[in-house]
Motif scaffolding. Structure first.
Motif, PDB file in Angstrom:
ATOM      1  N   THR A  28      -0.070   6.183  -2.304  1.00 14.17           N
ATOM      2  CA  THR A  28      -1.067   5.123  -2.390  1.00 14.17           C
ATOM      3  C   THR A  28      -2.425   5.646  -2.836  1.00 14.17           C
ATOM      4  OG1 THR A  28      -1.532   3.024  -1.263  1.00 14.17           O
ATOM      5  CG2 THR A  28      -2.109   5.042  -0.072  1.00 14.17           C
ATOM      6  N   SER A 237       7.428   2.177   1.776  1.00 17.72           N
ATOM      7  CA  SER A 237       6.413   1.937   2.810  1.00 17.72           C
ATOM      8  C   SER A 237       5.066   1.596   2.194  1.00 17.72           C
ATOM      9  CB  SER A 237       6.270   3.181   3.704  1.00 17.72           C
ATOM     10  OG  SER A 237       7.477   3.509   4.329  1.00 17.72           O
ATOM     11  N   VAL A 240       5.298  -1.912   0.730  1.00 14.22           N
ATOM     12  CA  VAL A 240       5.331  -2.911   1.801  1.00 14.22           C
ATOM     13  C   VAL A 240       3.945  -3.091   2.408  1.00 14.22           C
ATOM     14  CG1 VAL A 240       6.167  -3.338   4.161  1.00 14.22           C
ATOM     15  CG2 VAL A 240       7.765  -2.649   2.373  1.00 14.22           C
ATOM     16  N   GLY A 241       3.247  -1.989   2.676  1.00 17.20           N
ATOM     17  CA  GLY A 241       1.912  -2.080   3.265  1.00 17.20           C
ATOM     18  C   GLY A 241       0.861  -2.543   2.285  1.00 17.20           C
ATOM     19  N   GLY A 248      -2.740   0.207   4.578  1.00 17.49           N
ATOM     20  CA  GLY A 248      -1.463  -0.422   4.263  1.00 17.49           C
ATOM     21  C   GLY A 248      -0.322   0.579   4.261  1.00 17.49           C
ATOM     22  N   GLY A 252       2.785   0.317   6.624  1.00 20.38           N
ATOM     23  CA  GLY A 252       4.115   0.234   6.035  1.00 20.38           C
ATOM     24  C   GLY A 252       5.027   1.337   6.539  1.00 20.38           C
ATOM     25  N   LEU A 256       8.454   0.572   8.630  1.00 11.78           N
ATOM     26  CA  LEU A 256       9.754   1.027   8.142  1.00 11.78           C
ATOM     27  C   LEU A 256      10.450   1.921   9.176  1.00 11.78           C
ATOM     28  CD1 LEU A 256      11.050   0.353   5.398  1.00 11.78           C
ATOM     29  CD2 LEU A 256      10.529   2.674   4.688  1.00 11.78           C
ATOM     30  N   LEU A 282      11.753  -4.380   1.957  1.00 13.58           N
ATOM     31  CA  LEU A 282      11.000  -4.406   0.704  1.00 13.58           C
ATOM     32  C   LEU A 282      11.181  -5.738  -0.024  1.00 13.58           C
ATOM     33  CD1 LEU A 282       9.348  -2.998  -1.544  1.00 13.58           C
ATOM     34  CD2 LEU A 282      11.535  -2.152  -2.446  1.00 13.58           C
ATOM     35  N   VAL A 285       9.356  -8.603   1.886  1.00 15.42           N
ATOM     36  CA  VAL A 285       7.890  -8.572   1.755  1.00 15.42           C
ATOM     37  C   VAL A 285       7.460  -8.968   0.349  1.00 15.42           C
ATOM     38  CG1 VAL A 285       5.871  -7.044   1.752  1.00 15.42           C
ATOM     39  CG2 VAL A 285       7.548  -6.893   3.591  1.00 15.42           C
ATOM     40  N   GLY A 292       1.986  -6.818  -1.063  1.00 17.49           N
ATOM     41  CA  GLY A 292       2.106  -6.046   0.159  1.00 17.49           C
ATOM     42  C   GLY A 292       1.284  -6.655   1.274  1.00 17.49           C
ATOM     43  N   ILE A 293       1.512  -6.189   2.483  1.00 17.29           N
ATOM     44  CA  ILE A 293       0.878  -6.810   3.653  1.00 17.29           C
ATOM     45  C   ILE A 293      -0.643  -6.728   3.591  1.00 17.29           C
ATOM     46  CG2 ILE A 293       0.656  -6.698   6.163  1.00 17.29           C
ATOM     47  CD1 ILE A 293       3.532  -5.602   6.229  1.00 17.29           C
TER      48      ILE A 293
END
Length: 302
Positions: A28, A237, A240-241, A248, A252, A256, A282, A285, A292-293
């Protein structure tokens, strides 16, 4: 399920989720600055384990010095990859950087196979990797927890706190956040963008090395493709985050890890589908919240 069993599984789940979070942060951070998915990150994770392994077995370092040295050399490897493979393509089309990242991943895997051998190597106290008492079982009432699990949780917590301090309290972190918004403008303000990007790769690679060593202490072996599955799950992850968001990636990773362990613990009949749980999460989401969240819409840099 008894309460003691639930607590035991939950602690193991947070330990696994923390490792995923450490690796996911590397994905990320690079994406947040360069909009690049560094597919070689899982292989950097593998090299961190190899560096620690050979530090003990070849150079006869104490286990703690070997771990520190491995983190240092893995950080250097991350910066070297950025300098040789990614920096020349800074202004190239995104697809060129993406293909290069895949190529770097293949190169690292095959290089490890040639240099280190394809046979799995044991990463356990019997080979001197770390003290035997790390495998001690602690009893808290009816809960039985391995000491290495608590050590993993502690190191993950400290690593994440140090990262948060670097990103949000230091000048390097301020420069990283500025570059993630606008590289040309940040250069005009006197920031050496190339140096800050190298620091980003070094920090992400260091966290991957820490995650790799903790992973090898839990799953005690290393081979050239060790980082493939953990790296892929860490990437999931991050998505997802919210790819590009450090909180995030942390969220994530824990989602997970907790889901993977707890679902299997509650429904043992689907244990064979453990790896599929990550992909189900995944897909769900992305259907509900594509960014992502904690992700936000971002525009391509110019």
């Amino acid at each position: 399920m008894r309460l003691s069993d639930f607590v035991q599984h939950l602690i193991n789940a947070f330990s696994l989720g923390g490792i995923y979070a450490l690796i996911a942060i590397g994905y990320t951070m690079v994406y947040g600055i360069l909009r690049l998915i560094n597919f070689a990150h899982g292989d950097i994770f593998t090299y961190g384990i190899y560096f620690a392994f050979y530090g003990v077995t070849l150079f006869m370092f104490p286990w703690w010095l070997s771990f520190i040295t491995a983190i240092f050399f893995t950080a250097f490897l991350g910066a070297l990859i950025e300098r040789i493979a990614y920096r020349p393509l800074r202004n190239a089309p995104r697809i060129s950087a993406l293909i290069t990242a895949i190529g770097v991943s293949f190169f690292l895997q095959n290089f490890a196979t040639v240099v280190f051998g394809g046979r799995a190597k044991s990463f356990n106290p019997q080979t001197g990797m770390y003290p035997v008492y790390f495998l001690k079982i602690l009893k808290l009432g009816d809960v039985r927890i391995r000491l290495v699990t608590l050590i993993t949780l502690s190191i993950v917590a400290v690593s994440l706190l140090v990262l948060v301090w670097i990103v949000y309290k230091s000048k390097v972190g301020m420069a990283m956040r500025a570059i993630s918004k606008d590289i040309p403008t940040t250069r005009l303000m006197g920031v050496n963008a190339d140096r800050i990007i190298s620091y980003t790769f070094m920090i992400g690679s260091s966290l991957a090395a820490i995650g790799g060593i903790l992973w090898a202490m839990t799953y005690p072996q290393v081979y050239p493709y060790t980082g493939m599955v953990p790296g892929l799950k860490a990437f999931i992850s991050a998505v997802v985050g919210g790819i590009g968001s450090i909180p995030g990636a942390m969220l994530g990773g824990f989602i997970l890890g907790v889901s993977e362990i707890m679902i299997v613990a509650l429904f043992p009949s689907i244990a064979g589908y453990r790896d599929a749980i990550a992909y189900v999460i995944l897909i769900f989401v992305l259907l509900v919240r594509p960014t992502g969240i904690l992700g936000v819409e971002v525009s391509e840099k110019v």
